[in-house]
Design a protein around this motif. Structure first.
Motif, PDB file in Angstrom:
ATOM      1  N   THR A 241      49.006  65.824  41.542  1.00  0.00           N
ATOM      2  CA  THR A 241      49.878  66.961  41.849  1.00  0.00           C
ATOM      3  C   THR A 241      50.300  66.944  43.312  1.00  0.00           C
ATOM      4  N   VAL A 242      49.360  66.699  44.205  1.00  0.00           N
ATOM      5  CA  VAL A 242      49.661  66.723  45.644  1.00  0.00           C
ATOM      6  C   VAL A 242      50.573  65.569  46.058  1.00  0.00           C
ATOM      7  N   THR A 243      50.337  64.383  45.517  1.00  0.00           N
ATOM      8  CA  THR A 243      51.053  63.192  46.012  1.00  0.00           C
ATOM      9  C   THR A 243      52.316  62.847  45.232  1.00  0.00           C
ATOM     10  N   ASP A 244      52.593  63.536  44.133  1.00  0.00           N
ATOM     11  CA  ASP A 244      53.783  63.242  43.329  1.00  0.00           C
ATOM     12  C   ASP A 244      55.014  63.912  43.943  1.00  0.00           C
ATOM     13  N   LEU A 245      55.708  63.184  44.782  1.00  0.00           N
ATOM     14  CA  LEU A 245      56.854  63.741  45.505  1.00  0.00           C
ATOM     15  C   LEU A 245      58.094  63.918  44.629  1.00  0.00           C
ATOM     16  N   ALA A 246      58.068  63.366  43.428  1.00  0.00           N
ATOM     17  CA  ALA A 246      59.195  63.541  42.503  1.00  0.00           C
ATOM     18  C   ALA A 246      59.110  64.865  41.748  1.00  0.00           C
ATOM     19  N   HIS A 247      57.931  65.493  41.776  1.00  0.00           N
ATOM     20  CA  HIS A 247      57.725  66.744  41.049  1.00  0.00           C
ATOM     21  C   HIS A 247      57.126  67.780  41.992  1.00  0.00           C
ATOM     22  N   THR A 248      57.995  68.492  42.693  1.00  0.00           N
ATOM     23  CA  THR A 248      57.537  69.466  43.688  1.00  0.00           C
ATOM     24  C   THR A 248      58.049  70.877  43.406  1.00  0.00           C
ATOM     25  N   ALA A 249      58.499  71.129  42.189  1.00  0.00           N
ATOM     26  CA  ALA A 249      59.028  72.456  41.849  1.00  0.00           C
ATOM     27  C   ALA A 249      57.964  73.545  42.010  1.00  0.00           C
ATOM     28  N   TRP A 250      56.692  73.183  41.949  1.00  0.00           N
ATOM     29  CA  TRP A 250      55.599  74.149  42.105  1.00  0.00           C
ATOM     30  C   TRP A 250      55.499  74.687  43.528  1.00  0.00           C
ATOM     31  N   ARG A 251      56.106  74.025  44.477  1.00  0.00           N
ATOM     32  CA  ARG A 251      56.080  74.454  45.879  1.00  0.00           C
ATOM     33  C   ARG A 251      57.116  75.560  46.080  1.00  0.00           C
ATOM     34  N   SER A 252      56.670  76.774  46.334  1.00  0.00           N
ATOM     35  CA  SER A 252      57.579  77.915  46.444  1.00  0.00           C
ATOM     36  C   SER A 252      58.435  77.880  47.709  1.00  0.00           C
TER      37      SER A 252
ATOM     38  N   ARG B 196      49.518  80.603  57.707  1.00  0.00           N
ATOM     39  CA  ARG B 196      50.328  81.150  56.604  1.00  0.00           C
ATOM     40  C   ARG B 196      50.868  80.024  55.725  1.00  0.00           C
ATOM     41  N   GLN B 197      51.365  78.958  56.353  1.00  0.00           N
ATOM     42  CA  GLN B 197      51.920  77.834  55.589  1.00  0.00           C
ATOM     43  C   GLN B 197      50.841  77.154  54.756  1.00  0.00           C
ATOM     44  N   GLN B 198      49.654  76.959  55.331  1.00  0.00           N
ATOM     45  CA  GLN B 198      48.558  76.339  54.581  1.00  0.00           C
ATOM     46  C   GLN B 198      48.146  77.213  53.409  1.00  0.00           C
ATOM     47  N   LYS B 199      48.061  78.518  53.630  1.00  0.00           N
ATOM     48  CA  LYS B 199      47.680  79.436  52.551  1.00  0.00           C
ATOM     49  C   LYS B 199      48.721  79.391  51.431  1.00  0.00           C
ATOM     50  N   LEU B 200      50.005  79.419  51.774  1.00  0.00           N
ATOM     51  CA  LEU B 200      51.067  79.364  50.779  1.00  0.00           C
ATOM     52  C   LEU B 200      50.969  78.072  49.964  1.00  0.00           C
ATOM     53  N   TYR B 201      50.803  76.938  50.654  1.00  0.00           N
ATOM     54  CA  TYR B 201      50.704  75.648  49.988  1.00  0.00           C
ATOM     55  C   TYR B 201      49.519  75.625  49.017  1.00  0.00           C
ATOM     56  N   LEU B 202      48.355  76.057  49.483  1.00  0.00           N
ATOM     57  CA  LEU B 202      47.154  76.016  48.641  1.00  0.00           C
ATOM     58  C   LEU B 202      47.209  77.028  47.504  1.00  0.00           C
ATOM     59  N   ASP B 203      47.816  78.186  47.724  1.00  0.00           N
ATOM     60  CA  ASP B 203      48.017  79.161  46.639  1.00  0.00           C
ATOM     61  C   ASP B 203      48.945  78.577  45.575  1.00  0.00           C
ATOM     62  N   ASP B 204      50.047  77.952  46.013  1.00  0.00           N
ATOM     63  CA  ASP B 204      50.975  77.308  45.076  1.00  0.00           C
ATOM     64  C   ASP B 204      50.274  76.198  44.299  1.00  0.00           C
ATOM     65  N   LEU B 205      49.481  75.385  45.003  1.00  0.00           N
ATOM     66  CA  LEU B 205      48.757  74.283  44.367  1.00  0.00           C
ATOM     67  C   LEU B 205      47.778  74.818  43.327  1.00  0.00           C
ATOM     68  N   ARG B 206      47.036  75.846  43.673  1.00  0.00           N
ATOM     69  CA  ARG B 206      46.070  76.431  42.729  1.00  0.00           C
ATOM     70  C   ARG B 206      46.785  76.929  41.468  1.00  0.00           C
ATOM     71  N   ARG B 207      47.918  77.632  41.648  1.00  0.00           N
ATOM     72  CA  ARG B 207      48.695  78.124  40.504  1.00  0.00           C
ATOM     73  C   ARG B 207      49.128  76.965  39.607  1.00  0.00           C
ATOM     74  N   GLU B 208      49.624  75.904  40.221  1.00  0.00           N
ATOM     75  CA  GLU B 208      50.102  74.745  39.451  1.00  0.00           C
ATOM     76  C   GLU B 208      48.954  74.064  38.698  1.00  0.00           C
ATOM     77  N   LEU B 209      47.829  73.880  39.345  1.00  0.00           N
ATOM     78  CA  LEU B 209      46.689  73.229  38.707  1.00  0.00           C
ATOM     79  C   LEU B 209      46.154  74.068  37.556  1.00  0.00           C
ATOM     80  N   LEU B 210      46.071  75.368  37.727  1.00  0.00           N
ATOM     81  CA  LEU B 210      45.568  76.236  36.666  1.00  0.00           C
ATOM     82  C   LEU B 210      46.544  76.322  35.497  1.00  0.00           C
ATOM     83  N   ARG B 211      47.827  76.183  35.804  1.00  0.00           N
ATOM     84  CA  ARG B 211      48.852  76.191  34.754  1.00  0.00           C
ATOM     85  C   ARG B 211      48.680  75.010  33.804  1.00  0.00           C
ATOM     86  N   HIS B 212      48.142  73.899  34.309  1.00  0.00           N
ATOM     87  CA  HIS B 212      47.976  72.688  33.502  1.00  0.00           C
ATOM     88  C   HIS B 212      46.539  72.463  33.052  1.00  0.00           C
ATOM     89  N   SER B 213      45.689  73.464  33.252  1.00  0.00           N
ATOM     90  CA  SER B 213      44.284  73.297  32.836  1.00  0.00           C
ATOM     91  C   SER B 213      44.064  73.704  31.402  1.00  0.00           C
TER      92      SER B 213
END
Length: 133
Positions: A20-31, A116-133
């Protein structure tokens, strides 16, 4: 220079977090992003929704363990490092980001902006990972 280091746990395998983190072709999860332009294997450009571009150069990539890059735009330069570790019940990700403001008057606001930027990134990442769990 401002540095922010955050360690978070995710309840999913390290392979899923890495992908999820390294796939630069799929970044729609980044708000915060409109799109990412991949220039080659080590260079990419993130374009924010407000139209601001930041250039990145990958400096280290060890699959499932370590991803690091430098970054630069008109306002700042810096680096980011992600350390990925399998942990009980999932994955531990440690992110360290260092930013240097290019304009003196921006330096006082950089530490807060960085957090703030780190929190936003990690919140977005958590949402994306949980969406696919």
């Amino acid at each position: 220079m401002a540095t922010s280091k955050v360690t978070v746990q995710f309840p999913c395998p390290v392979e899923q977090v890495w992908q999820t983190v390294t796939d630069l072709a799929h970044t729609a999860w980044r708000s915060d992003l409109a799109w990412v332009e991949v220039l080659d294997e080590t260079h990419f450009v993130e374009h924010t929704k407000s139209g601001y571009a930041t250039n990145f150069t990958v400096t280290d990539c060890k699959a499932l363990r370590h991803w690091a890059f430098t970054m630069e735009n008109g306002n700042m330069s810096g680096s980011w490092e992600g350390i990925f570790e399998a942990a009980e019940g999932g994955t531990r990700l440690t992110c360290t980001e260092t930013v240097n403001a290019k304009r003196w008057w921006m330096r006082p606001v950089v530490p807060g902006y960085l957090k703030r930027q780190q929190k936003l990134y990690l919140d977005d990442l958590r949402r994306e990972l949980l969406r696919h769990s």
